[in-house]
Design an enzyme around this catalytic site. Structure first.
Site, PDB file in Angstrom:
ATOM      1  N   ASP A  54       0.781  -1.240   0.000  1.00  0.00           N
ATOM      2  CA  ASP A  54       0.000   0.000   0.000  1.00  0.00           C
ATOM      3  C   ASP A  54       0.814   1.291   0.000  1.00  0.00           C
ATOM      4  O   ASP A  54       1.794   1.425   0.741  1.00  0.00           O
ATOM      5  CB  ASP A  54      -0.887   0.059   1.242  1.00  0.00           C
ATOM      6  N   GLU A  60     -11.262  -1.271   3.861  1.00  0.00           N
ATOM      7  CA  GLU A  60      -9.932  -0.857   4.247  1.00  0.00           C
ATOM      8  C   GLU A  60      -9.436   0.211   3.286  1.00  0.00           C
ATOM      9  O   GLU A  60     -10.014   0.425   2.218  1.00  0.00           O
ATOM     10  CB  GLU A  60      -8.971  -2.041   4.324  1.00  0.00           C
ATOM     11  N   TRP A  97       5.142 -10.890   1.479  1.00  0.00           N
ATOM     12  CA  TRP A  97       4.596 -10.035   2.527  1.00  0.00           C
ATOM     13  C   TRP A  97       5.060 -10.508   3.904  1.00  0.00           C
ATOM     14  O   TRP A  97       5.152 -11.693   4.182  1.00  0.00           O
ATOM     15  CB  TRP A  97       3.061 -10.063   2.452  1.00  0.00           C
ATOM     16  N   ASP A 104     -11.789  -5.689   1.087  1.00  0.00           N
ATOM     17  CA  ASP A 104     -10.914  -6.806   1.450  1.00  0.00           C
ATOM     18  C   ASP A 104     -11.403  -8.119   0.849  1.00  0.00           C
ATOM     19  O   ASP A 104     -10.616  -9.035   0.616  1.00  0.00           O
ATOM     20  CB  ASP A 104     -10.864  -6.908   2.982  1.00  0.00           C
TER      21      ASP A 104
END
Length: 662
Positions: free
Chosen positions: A146, A324, A170, A357
């Protein structure tokens, strides 16, 4: 030296719900341990259940208007659920499994061919090296997701981003930091914030910047605590006189916000840029959900330390799941300039954007903002947030805008993930990039959608150009366009359908869909037609970017804009989706598209940016000097005439910063 006065004057009317953990006690301290315990805990739990019931009841009663009430009372002694410690991610994840949803953060869903077991393609270094982009922002190595806290400050554009400094997958999320003079050429700076406190031990997650009237900066961000509770934290520059903002200080009283009663410990994240209310307070929203209803919680503050939860939510939409990376900003009804986030009035519409999401897409809607009550109402409930228009119909997620006061524009950043295998990411040593920053304005011709367009600075990368005028493309044919390289391009193209063919085409009530109608190989009377990007000479690999025109029962034409990745690569371990949607075309307009090609990313903007599609492609043959560009027309009846201007694009300078460059 730390700034002695980083914030607005502090009011002591409220205290944070958490007591700060002692320094050096990260392992021992946790949110539950430091919450003050009393009989109010039981009251808070009961209140939370009551809140959920009230919200769901209100949603059901107001479903037509898509407007819900969130009746809640703040309780600083509320207890939080204490989920198990979040385990460190494995080096690789199997196909069909994503860490993101369970961890509560944007993360690559490594799904190969919808979960089927696929043998890894034998990628070689030449193929993998070609995939790295030349003028899109990405770190030198490892994982990125992000965009965070973008802003313009003292002559520099600042870009922060979710980053794993240790691997191309990640995990271990911190804030990377880069600066630029023009949004194109970037200097990598040291990490801005790392996960070194109990309140962000499991990740320094997404946040936003607010520039105060005196020029100082506050940064609110979500931290995942040592027990994986999502809390909101405050940070600010150590030295506001430093134009590079190299050092950041976390507020000693963090967290400043914790999940209120009725909100799950993993359903409270991503604070927005703050804006001024008519009462002179600052207001933010935070994404959340109640069961399957996505909502935006509203908080007011005077000092960014003490907050008041408003008695209702800004907005919510049933069946959209967790909201989100929410965003909220005004757009002008009359002008083409961007607006500061605090602007309101009769000549303004307000945009709510959320990243869902559940499906990993970014949706927005236009509407009216009622400042006094802290509510937002959609212009058209049928295309409300999460059920209507998307920023981008390809791979584009967790986006964030900021107001660029230096040029009076609103700029949009978006995270572009990968659609190859995680195994390939590890081999090449990096994963993900950011889209070219886009300006965002209201489409004043339609009044119902936004226009997104690459920032003007990208044109500084244009090298020599080539014009192709009035090229006729007959039904069922492809025409090669001779260029000096087709790996880095800026393409502007217009198309006109044969009018006589339109008139003689039979009307039909058949509904068309980019994703379900067979892609560019599906032949209709009036389409598909467009460009074959990153193709090889034999058309073994190619990515069509195209229009499809359907003629309805009343003789009206409906135009769709699509990208088909099904033949983009012979590799078997990449996702090959067909993307697209309807694009408004007004009377007298030609069909137009702009396409930015940068190795493994293709960004396409139809009709001035009314509909946008970002694609990630991984060819094995149409790379380096073997990449080609074709016009094509796969319609059965209509011929097409096209005019194009195509620039070869230079590479951007994206490199580490040295002191001599200040």
């Amino acid at each position: 030296m730390a700034d002695p006065s980083p914030l607005l004057p502090v009011s002591n009317s409220l205290e944070p719900s958490y007591s700060p953990a002692p320094e050096g006690a990260v392992s021992a301290g946790c949110p539950a341990t430091h919450l003050r315990r009393s009989k109010k805990v039981l009251i808070a739990v009961f209140s939370g259940l009551l809140v959920v019931s009230l919200i769901l009841a209100t949603i059901n009663n107001n479903n037509g208007a898509r407007h819900v009430q969130y009746h809640s009372q703040e309780d600083e002694d509320a207890s939080l659920a204490t989920p198990k410690e979040m385990a460190k991610p494995e080096t690789l994840s199997p196909a069909g499994y994503s860490r993101g949803v369970s961890a509560g953060v944007s993360e690559k869903a490594n799904v190969n061919l919808k979960g089927a077991q696929v043998k890894d393609y034998p990628w070689n270094n030449s193929m993998l090296s070609w995939q790295r982009t030349a003028f899109h922002f990405q770190p030198e190595e490892n994982w990125m997701n992000d965009p965070n806290g973008p802003l313009y400050y003292k002559g520099w554009y600042h870009f922060f981003y979710q980053y794993n400094p240790h691997a191309a997958v990640w995990g271990d999320i911190v804030w990377g930091h880069a600066v630029s003079k023009d949004l194109i050429h970037w200097l990598h700076l040291p990490l801005a914030m790392v996960a070194d406190k109990w309140y962000d031990k499991n990740g320094v997650w997404t946040g936003s910047a607010t520039i105060l009237p005196d020029g100082k900066i506050v940064m609110l961000y979500t931290g995942s605590t040592n027990e994986s509770v999502q809390v909101q934290n405050l940070a600010y520059p150590a030295d506001h006189d430093d134009p590079l903002l190299l050092k950041w200080v976390k507020y000693s009283g963090n967290p400043v916000l914790v999940p209120p009663p009725g909100i799950g410990a993993k359903d409270f994240r991503d604070p927005t840029t703050a804006w001024k209310t008519s009462e002179g307070k600052w207001r933010i929203i935070i994404g959340s959900k109640i069961n399957k209803t996505g909502i935006a919680l509203v908080y007011d503050t005077e000092d960014f330390i003490n907050y008041e939860l408003l008695s209702g939510i800004l907005h919510g939409v049933p069946k959209t799941g967790m909201w989100e990376c929410v965003d909220f900003y005004p757009v002008s009804k009359t002008g083409q300039n961007g607006l500061d986030t605090s602007v309101n009035g009769p000549q303004v519409k307000h945009v709510i954007k959320t990243s869902l999401d559940d499906d990993r897409h970014d949706y927005y809607a236009l509407g009216t903002y009622a400042d006094k009550v802290g509510k937002w109402y959609p212009d058209n409930p049928e295309i409300d947030v999460g059920i209507g228009i998307r920023y981008d119909y390809g791979i584009f997620y967790a986006s964030k805008t900021f107001y660029d006061q230096s040029k009076g524009r609103r700029v949009l950043w978006g995270w572009i993930g990968e659609s190859d295998s995680e195994v390939a990411d590890v081999k090449k040593g990096w994963a993900s990039l950011q889209g070219i920053p886009r300006t965002v304005v209201l489409d004043t011709k339609t009044g119902s959608n936004l226009l997104q367009w690459p920032v003007e600075e990208v044109e500084s990368l244009r090298l020599k150009s080539k014009n192709f005028n009035n090229i006729e493309v007959k039904p069922g044919s492809a025409v090669p366009l001779e260029l000096d390289g087709a790996t880095q391009l800026d393409i502007v193209a217009e198309f006109e359908l044969d009018r006589k063919a339109i008139e003689r085409t039979a009307e039909s009530n058949v509904e068309f869909s980019c994703s379900t109608n067979g892609g560019a190989s599906h032949r209709g009377a009036l389409g598909p037609f467009g460009l074959l990007v990153l193709a090889d000479d034999d058309l073994t690999e190619y990515t069509p970017v195209y229009f499809f025109v359907a003629k309805g029962n009343n003789g009206s034409l409906k135009t769709f804009f699509c990208t088909d990745q099904s033949r983009s690569s012979v590799a078997n371990d990449v996702r090959k989706e067909i993307y697209g949607s309807y694009v408004p075309v007004l009377e007298g307009e030609k069909l137009s598209v702009r396409i930015l090609v940068d190795h493994s990313i293709i960004e396409s903007f139809a009709q001035g940016g009314r509909t946008c599609i970002t694609s990630r492609v991984y060819p094995t043959r149409a790379i380096y000097g073997a990449a080609r560009l074709f016009l094509f027309n796969n319609a059965t009846e209509a011929g097409v005439t096209s005019s194009l201007k195509i620039w070869n694009m230079n590479s951007a300078f994206i490199r580490p910063y040295s002191n001599e460059q200040q």
